[in-house]
Design an enzyme around this catalytic site. Structure first.
Site, PDB file in Angstrom:
ATOM      1  CG  ASP A 458       4.904  -1.886  -5.726  1.00 34.75           C
ATOM      2  OD1 ASP A 458       3.924  -2.585  -6.048  1.00 34.75           O
ATOM      3  OD2 ASP A 458       6.011  -1.998  -6.271  1.00 34.75           O
ATOM      4  NE  ARG A 462       8.003  -1.209 -10.561  1.00 36.36           N
ATOM      5  CZ  ARG A 462       8.467  -0.140  -9.911  1.00 36.36           C
ATOM      6  NH1 ARG A 462       8.673   0.991 -10.573  1.00 36.36           N
ATOM      7  NH2 ARG A 462       8.711  -0.197  -8.616  1.00 36.36           N
ATOM      8  CG  ASP A 463       7.823  -6.481 -14.382  1.00 40.15           C
ATOM      9  OD1 ASP A 463       8.097  -5.435 -13.744  1.00 40.15           O
ATOM     10  OD2 ASP A 463       8.660  -7.120 -15.020  1.00 40.15           O
ATOM     11  CD  GLU A 464       7.813  -3.856  -7.624  1.00 44.00           C
ATOM     12  OE1 GLU A 464       8.295  -3.883  -6.491  1.00 44.00           O
ATOM     13  OE2 GLU A 464       8.224  -3.108  -8.526  1.00 44.00           O
ATOM     14  CD1 TRP A 524       9.138  -2.775   2.581  1.00 46.50           C
ATOM     15  CD2 TRP A 524      10.557  -1.403   3.621  1.00 46.50           C
ATOM     16  NE1 TRP A 524       9.488  -1.784   1.686  1.00 46.50           N
ATOM     17  CE2 TRP A 524      10.368  -0.931   2.295  1.00 46.50           C
ATOM     18  CE3 TRP A 524      11.405  -0.686   4.453  1.00 46.50           C
ATOM     19  CZ2 TRP A 524      10.995   0.211   1.804  1.00 46.50           C
ATOM     20  CZ3 TRP A 524      12.037   0.446   3.959  1.00 46.50           C
ATOM     21  CH2 TRP A 524      11.830   0.890   2.666  1.00 46.50           C
ATOM     22  CD  GLU A 735       9.410   3.316  -7.866  1.00 45.70           C
ATOM     23  OE1 GLU A 735       9.797   2.325  -7.230  1.00 45.70           O
ATOM     24  OE2 GLU A 735       9.174   3.289  -9.090  1.00 45.70           O
ATOM     25  CG  HIS A 756       5.607   4.008  -6.103  1.00 50.73           C
ATOM     26  ND1 HIS A 756       5.905   2.911  -6.864  1.00 50.73           N
ATOM     27  CD2 HIS A 756       6.076   3.738  -4.882  1.00 50.73           C
ATOM     28  CE1 HIS A 756       6.553   2.026  -6.128  1.00 50.73           C
ATOM     29  NE2 HIS A 756       6.660   2.504  -4.903  1.00 50.73           N
TER      30      HIS A 756
END
Length: 881
Positions: A458, A462-464, A524, A735, A756
């Site tokens: 995605d 960042r922390d993803e 999703w 995003e 994103h």
């Protein structure tokens, strides 16, 4: 004279180390003759590239198939190389020469082929974040004919042989559903071996296996110990063979990499370097003996997708001193990878590089949107001569880099941005007369580069950095125009199936690393059905449907069981129209009713499953799911369409979905089209759609005869719009529509990625409608396709290219000063196209200055109310009118 070229095996040029039992080969035909169609092929397979003897000969096979020809006649042996060549005939009787020889090489095909042991550094020796070194020496006394390394790890690995890096892959073995599927890589190391003493070395990193993942920074998601598994297979000139493998003869020591995490960066102490540690003759007497682990090997499989490689280098464009006194370099492009830098100083001096995507409204370095991710490289100098460093097991998403500890004499030449992503073949492009739209296209491409690093993430900063299913299905068709993503998505879909719940539910992210309840949102989870269908459509790949069919069916049946009314989906959690601008204050979920969205996607997935069943000749399923689709569609209309034919959900996204998925017809369809345009007019042609509605918005407008409205949306430059981001200096897709607000402040700190790709799905409309290239559902893989450009106000020319499985497709239109049109198209051999020339009159239409009746290659002419439609054989054409 026609030529057979671009031979590929499983999409790849001369792959080594594949484990597919029935490999498929494809080829292209090069010919200047118009309307060139293949009528037959002849394939030969040999162990020798000069073909002195044959293992198999197909003889002449009468068919026009030139892609995904499955080779089933032989049982392929592990580690063996097979050469193949192809000749073809045209439908006019032309016979080509044999193609140049191509090859594929099998890898290790069975768990019994793995004799090696998993090895690991003993626990408790160094810090838990330290990356251990592994080594062993061996001897070679005979001339080597060939040598292959088969390697994988729990965590990440980098290999060296006699001091030289093995291969050019990064982040190996890649991220898969490790408990079910673990890839190994194959390397040709023949040229790296020496007669006499040799040494193997490896460095292990935490990676996705045991590193910190998700916003909660969870460590050890898959296991607590990194480990390495390797076999070096040597064949000598005299025909004898040896296998050098990981076992208890290996030793281990601490490396200079004291910490390496995907989110947080890397800490490297150059004072701990061990000179020549991977060379023969190195004294490892003080190294520790490795542990061997009883970890299973039954999940091992050969590399499926393209590896991550260094793709390009970027030179910084500016050295900045921010208002708060920070020293920052500007790469000029939001990118993913790392910085290679050179520094000189004293022993023990520490330098740090922090990475960020943007500067704040005052021009200062900004990292709040990274959440917990540190994105920091720390390097401790050994001192003396200039030292050059780049990380190994981490990557950053950034444009700006804050420097500390480098001193006052910083030169931009000390720093280079290294771009890394999965090395997918670049297949397409789009350009037009408006530089802002070209920048949008650039941003779409760079969003894909940044987020296609082994899995479709995605965001990369960042922390993803997770494989969100919704984002992937929204963008897949756009991505397939820009690059060959078939192996990339095939590998990811196999992980989706592996991580799919027993109930058929689909996790939000693949590989699945979130909580056990994080699964099965509409739009999703539908990636399980949409993505295989798109790969089939765009590449003619029937096998992906065969492989994923049970997964596709399980997802649909999961929805079927969840619904209180089996024809509506009105239960469970859904992300809805994520980040829709009509959200309630404080909410990320748009205003479109989530039951509406869920039922719409339910219908869509069932329709695709019915089509899949038909393709696979599963007649009973095809009939059953066709009937189910009709029932869902009827229930949708009863639930969400008023007796007067109006949609009960009055949002842009609701109308887009109802029209895109053909859930309304007759009066209701007419009202939906009228209302969608009315909603846009009320917003002065600004969108309010989020992740669910945006990918389809412009497509629906063009499909319903409102391309003018789609162009108005495209050319908006104020918030919210695609070009608003361009006015704010974006070099990737954001995003959120106002990630940076008009006053320079930020929309959010916790959900504000500037790389994103989801909203970049507008690319599909650019290629499919503006330039006009789109696939024919009944002739997948562009065997037959449509070119139907839709010129609009604001552009004087546009063009797109696409390297299909059959060859190059090109469409270009230009409106001349006298308002006449110049349209050029290219159609590859062994295909046909239906070409629509907008507003053309047959009597005025010329191809290269000649009347259509005099033109070779034009197989049908059909005047319509909107122009002239032509059926064309292969070739390059220029139409003027």
């Amino acid at each position: 004279m026609a030529l057979v070229n671009k031979l590929r095996c499983e999409y790849k040029e001369n792959p080594i180390g594949i484990d597919i039992q029935h490999p498929r080969i494809s080829w292209q035909i090069q010919s200047d003759t118009r309307s060139w169609l293949q009528s037959a092929y002849h394939i030969q397979i040999s162990r020798d590239p000069s073909f002195p003897s044959l293992l198999w000969d197909s003889a002449k096979v009468h068919t026009d198939q030139s892609i995904h020809v499955e080779l089933t006649a032989l049982v392929w042996q592990p580690g063996e190389r097979y050469y193949y060549r192809v000749k073809v005939w045209s439908d006019q009787g032309e016979e080509t020469d044999w193609s140049d020889a191509a090859f594929w090489e099998m890898g290790l095909l069975d768990v019994q082929d793995w004799q090696a042991a998993w090895i690991s550094a003993p626990t408790g020796l160094w810090g838990v974040e330290s990356c251990p070194l592994l080594r062993r020496s061996f001897q070679i006394s005979k001339p080597v004919k060939t040598a292959r390394i088969y390697a994988t790890s729990l965590g990440l690995y980098e290999m060296l042989l006699n001091g030289r890096r093995v291969g050019d892959y990064y982040f190996t073995p890649g991220w898969t559903s490790y408990k079910h599927r673990l890839q190994y890589q194959t390397y040709d190391v023949t040229e790296l071996l020496l007669t006499g003493d040799n040494a193997l070395g490896a460095v292990l990193g935490n990676g996705w296996y045991k590193g910190k993942l998700t916003g909660k920074h969870r460590p050890n998601v898959y296991g607590e110990r990194s480990a390495f598994l390797m076999q070096l297979h040597i064949e000598y000139e005299n025909g004898t063979k040896d296998v050098i493998m990981t076992d208890s003869d290996w030793k281990t020591a601490e490396s200079p990499i004291l910490m390496s995490e995907l989110y947080d960066g890397e800490t490297y102490d150059a004072r701990l370097e061990k000179t020549d540690w991977s060379m023969a003759g190195y004294d490892d007497a003080e190294w520790m003996v490795v542990d061997t682990l009883p970890h299973a090997k039954d999940a091992l499989l050969a590399q499926e997708n393209e590896p991550v490689r260094k793709i390009e280098e970027i030179t910084p464009i500016a050295l900045l001193m921010t208002p708060s006194g920070e020293t920052v370099i500007d790469l000029g492009q939001n990118m993913v990878g790392w910085v290679r830098f050179t520094v000189q100083g004293h022993s023990g001096q520490e330098v740090t590089l922090q990475h960020a995507e943007v500067l704040d409204q005052d021009g200062n370095f900004y990292t709040d949107n990274l959440r917990m991710a540190k994105q920091t490289i720390r390097y401790v100098l050994k001192g003396g001569e200039p030292e050059t460093y780049e990380p190994r097991f981490t990557f950053q998403g950034f444009r700006y880099v804050k420097l500390n500890g480098f001193g006052a004499e910083i030169q931009l030449a000390q720093f280079t941005g290294i771009v890394l992503h999965s090395d997918m073949e670049r297949t397409g492009d789009f350009q037009c007369s408006d530089p802002r739209v070209n920048q949008l296209q650039h941003n779409i491409l760079w969003g894909q580069k940044g987020n296609f690093l082994d899995v479709p993430t995605d965001c990369p900063q960042r922390d993803e950095r997770l494989g969100w299913t919704g984002d992937a299905q929204m963008f897949i068709r756009t991505s397939a125009h820009l690059m060959n993503v078939a192996p990339f998505f095939s590998k990811w879909l196999h992980d989706l199936e592996a991580d799919q719940l027993a109930s058929g539910g689909v996790p939000f992210v693949i590989p699945h690393v979130l909580s056990e309840n994080s699964h099965s949102s509409a739009a999703w989870g539908d990636a399980a059905v949409i993505c295989p269908w798109e790969i089939y459509q765009l590449y003619g790949d029937k096998r992906i449907l065969e492989q994923q069919y049970e997964s596709m069916k399980a997802w649909v049946e999961y929805i079927h069981r969840q619904s209180e009314n089996t024809f509506l989906w009105n239960t469970g959690f859904h992300f809805g129209d994520w980040l829709g601008l009509d959200s309630k204050p404080g909410s990320y979920i748009g205003a479109t009713d989530r039951d509406f969205i869920a039922t719409a996607f339910y219908a869509h997935s069932v329709s695709l499953l019915a089509k899949t069943a038909k393709v696979l000749q599963k007649d009973q399923d095809a009939e059953s799911y066709t009937q189910l689709h009709t029932q869902i569609r009827d229930a949708f209309q009863q639930e969400f369409v008023t007796p007067g034919g109006r949609l009960s959900v009055p949002t842009q996204t609701a109308h887009v979905l109802a029209l895109m998925f053909e859930l309304v017809d007759g009066n209701a369809k007419e009202r939906a089209v009228h209302k969608l345009v009315e909603l846009l007019e009320e917003s002065e042609f600004h969108l309010t759609t989020g992740f669910v509605g945006t990918p389809y918005l412009n497509l629906v407008l063009s499909q319903t005869g409102h391309t003018d409205a789609a162009y108005k949306l495209l050319f908006q430059t104020d918030y919210p719009s695609w070009l608003y981001q361009i006015t704010k200096g974006a070099t990737t897709i954001w995003e959120h529509w106002d990630g940076i607000k008009e006053d320079g402040s930020f929309w959010s700190t916790d959900m504000n990625s500037f790389n994103h790709y989801a909203y970049g799905a507008v690319g599909e409309w650019l290629y499919r409608c503006v330039a006009g290239i789109h696939v024919d559902e009944d002739a997948p893989g562009y065997k037959h396709f449509h070119i139907k450009p839709l010129p609009g106000e604001g552009l004087t020319w546009a063009e797109a290219s696409l390297e299909s499985m059959y060859g190059l497709i090109h469409s270009a239109w230009r409106r001349l000063e006298d308002q006449s049109m110049d349209i050029r198209v290219s159609i590859p051999p062994n295909t046909k196209a239906s070409v629509h020339l907008p507003n053309a009159k047959e009597t005025m239409l010329r191809e290269n200055g000649m009347a259509l009746e005099q033109t070779e290659g034009i197989q049908a002419i059909n005047p319509t109310d909107l122009g002239v439609s032509l059926t064309l054989g292969s070739g390059t054409y220029r139409f003027t009118y």
